[in-house]
Design an enzyme around this catalytic site. Structure first.
Site, PDB file in Angstrom:
ATOM      1  N   LYS A  90       0.824  -1.218   0.000  1.00  0.00           N
ATOM      2  CA  LYS A  90       0.000   0.000   0.000  1.00  0.00           C
ATOM      3  C   LYS A  90       0.862   1.274   0.000  1.00  0.00           C
ATOM      4  CE  LYS A  90      -3.100  -0.557   3.181  1.00  0.00           C
ATOM      5  NZ  LYS A  90      -3.926  -0.573   4.423  1.00  0.00           N
ATOM      6  N   LYS A 102       2.413  -4.541  10.963  1.00  0.00           N
ATOM      7  CA  LYS A 102       1.083  -4.568  11.579  1.00  0.00           C
ATOM      8  C   LYS A 102       1.203  -5.172  12.953  1.00  0.00           C
ATOM      9  CE  LYS A 102      -3.151  -3.535  10.249  1.00  0.00           C
ATOM     10  NZ  LYS A 102      -3.518  -2.605   9.172  1.00  0.00           N
ATOM     11  N   ASN A 217     -14.884   3.650  11.893  1.00  0.00           N
ATOM     12  CA  ASN A 217     -14.278   4.904  11.418  1.00  0.00           C
ATOM     13  C   ASN A 217     -14.435   5.061   9.905  1.00  0.00           C
ATOM     14  OD1 ASN A 217     -11.882   6.202  10.004  1.00  0.00           O
ATOM     15  ND2 ASN A 217     -11.635   7.071  12.022  1.00  0.00           N
ATOM     16  N   SER A 353      -1.241   9.467   7.921  1.00  0.00           N
ATOM     17  CA  SER A 353      -0.329   9.052   8.998  1.00  0.00           C
ATOM     18  C   SER A 353       1.100   9.518   8.683  1.00  0.00           C
ATOM     19  CB  SER A 353      -0.306   7.528   9.129  1.00  0.00           C
ATOM     20  OG  SER A 353      -1.331   7.072   9.975  1.00  0.00           O
TER      21      SER A 353
END
Ligand code: GLU
Length: 418
Positions: A90, A102, A217, A353
């Protein structure tokens, strides 16, 4: 087949199209580092409970490891490995200088008090602290983690360092070094991609009916943003069930009703939009509704070989990670369903982020306009790059997005002598 094996299978399919260097493919088929930790927490009752946690660092060729932390009862190592690999891909798809990681903790957050949740978060942070940091590995929110949890991580890590290191984690509250726009970023990025994809097909938002699975979200924010763009949101669901309103529903009402009732499916009973044209549906039924765009913003493996043939949407926007299995991908391709894949469509979250990390390191903060404009440019550039590759290789957008990422990773890894 495990989720990680699915991910590697997706990667290998794309690698074959570009004849990726075999040792690069091999390298990317395994995480670079795996941590499994155990976290003792003194519960409110006075007894000690041991929780299990993971952090997988998949690849850092292009920059520090980056990726969220999931708090979920079904978290396991194979899932975290898959999610870490998707992060590597990604970040390369949107061309930001970060790698992939992760984390996960096996926990049902609804069973913990706020005090216990804070202790668990701080315990997990201490357990992985030697391996994280703004230059090493930067966690963020994921399923059932939120800005408050990120604030505890930033604080615990800063205490361990002896000085503030807020850039150790992103998705923080604004008052603790967060970035404007991070909350909506995953959804906003997906909306930019969807709008560009619709331009290709000359379809206008006003004529586009949308169904959204997942109301966390990503799901709730995408409902608000799409309604603002003029799309007609006709179905929404959460983990307990969903709501189908043929004449459209107002996302604001659904959001406040969910807050009050605890589940969005109950909002029909509450008379959302006067009730008449709404009915309660199961999650399975919701996925099979007649619509133009189906937004997947819940968990992985939602569209499988069992329900793929029954999907009626023309376009699928993947805001969740891994919602479509490889078998389902094949069936949907035959049905000419267009998939805007997770590794492109949900990359807005990690992109903002990245902005947050940059702002923390500069200790200088951007306006909402600046964040929006930078995000828009990154997402639209990524979309056009992927769209061009899909035409060039006559392949799906998922394969094209993998190709974009693999080419960038291959170049960096080769130059570094990997
Ligand atoms: N958890 C999000 C994702 O899967 C965001 C990760 C991040 O911001 O690092 O993309």
């Amino acid at each position: 087949m495990s989720l990680f094996e699915n991910t590697i299978r997706q990667m290998r399919q794309a690698a074959a199209l570009i004849k990726l260097n075999p040792h690069i493919e091999d390298h990317l088929s395994y995480p670079e580092r795996i941590l499994e930790v155990n976290i003792p927490v003194r519960m409110d009752s006075g007894s000690i409970k041991i929780f299990r946690g993971f952090r997988v660092q998949h690849n850092n060729a292009r920059g520090p490891y980056k990726g969220g932390i999931r708090f979920h009862p079904q978290v396991d190592m194979e899932e975290v490995k898959a999610l870490a690999a998707w992060m590597t891909i990604k970040c390369a798809v949107v061309n930001i200088p970060l790698g992939g990681a992760k984390g996960g903790v096996v926990v049902d957050h609804t069973t913990l008090s706020t005090n216990e949740l804070e202790k668990l978060t701080r315990g997990y942070t201490r357990a992985i602290a030697p391996f994280i940091g703004p230059e090493k590995d930067i966690p963020a929110p994921d399923v059932y983690t939120n800005p408050q949890i990120m604030a505890w991580i930033a604080d615990e890590y800063s205490v361990l360092q002896g000085y503030n290191k807020l850039g150790v984690v992103t998705g923080k509250p604004l008052a603790v070094g967060g970035s404007i726009g991070r909350d909506q970023a995953t959804s906003q990025g997906g909306v930019y991609v969807l709008l560009e994809a619709l331009k290709n097909r000359q379809q206008h938002p006003q004529q586009t009916r949308v169904v959204i699975q997942g109301f966390g979200n990503a799901g709730a924010n995408v409902a608000l943003l799409l309604a603002k763009e003029g799309f007609k949101v006709i179905g929404v669901s959460d983990s307990k069930g969903g709501l189908f309103c043929e004449n459209g529903l107002k996302p604001e009402t659904a959001i406040s009703c969910k807050l009050e009732k605890g589940e969005v499916g109950e909002c029909f009973v509450a008379g959302i939009e006067s009730g008449e044209s709404c009915k309660k549906v199961t999650n399975e039924e919701l996925l099979e509704l007649e619509c133009d765009v189906l937004v997947l913003s819940a968990l992985e493996n939602q569209i499988t070989k069992n329900n793929a043939a029954k999907i009626k949407a023309k376009i699928i926007l993947e805001l969740a990670n891994g919602p479509t299995t490889p078998e389902a991908d094949t069936i949907l391709k035959e049905k000419n369903v267009i998939i805007l894949p997770d590794i492109l469509a949900n990359a807005g979250g990690v992109t903002v982020s990245y902005f947050e990390l940059v702002q923390n390191e500069m200790n200088y903060y951007w306006s909402a306009e600046e964040v929006q404009e930078r995000l828009r440019k990154i997402m639209i550039d990524a979309w056009h790059h992927v769209d061009d590759l899909a035409k060039k290789y006559n392949c799906t957008y998922r394969e094209a997005a993998f190709i974009a990422a693999l080419k960038r990773l291959e170049e960096t890894m080769q130059l570094r002598g990997w």
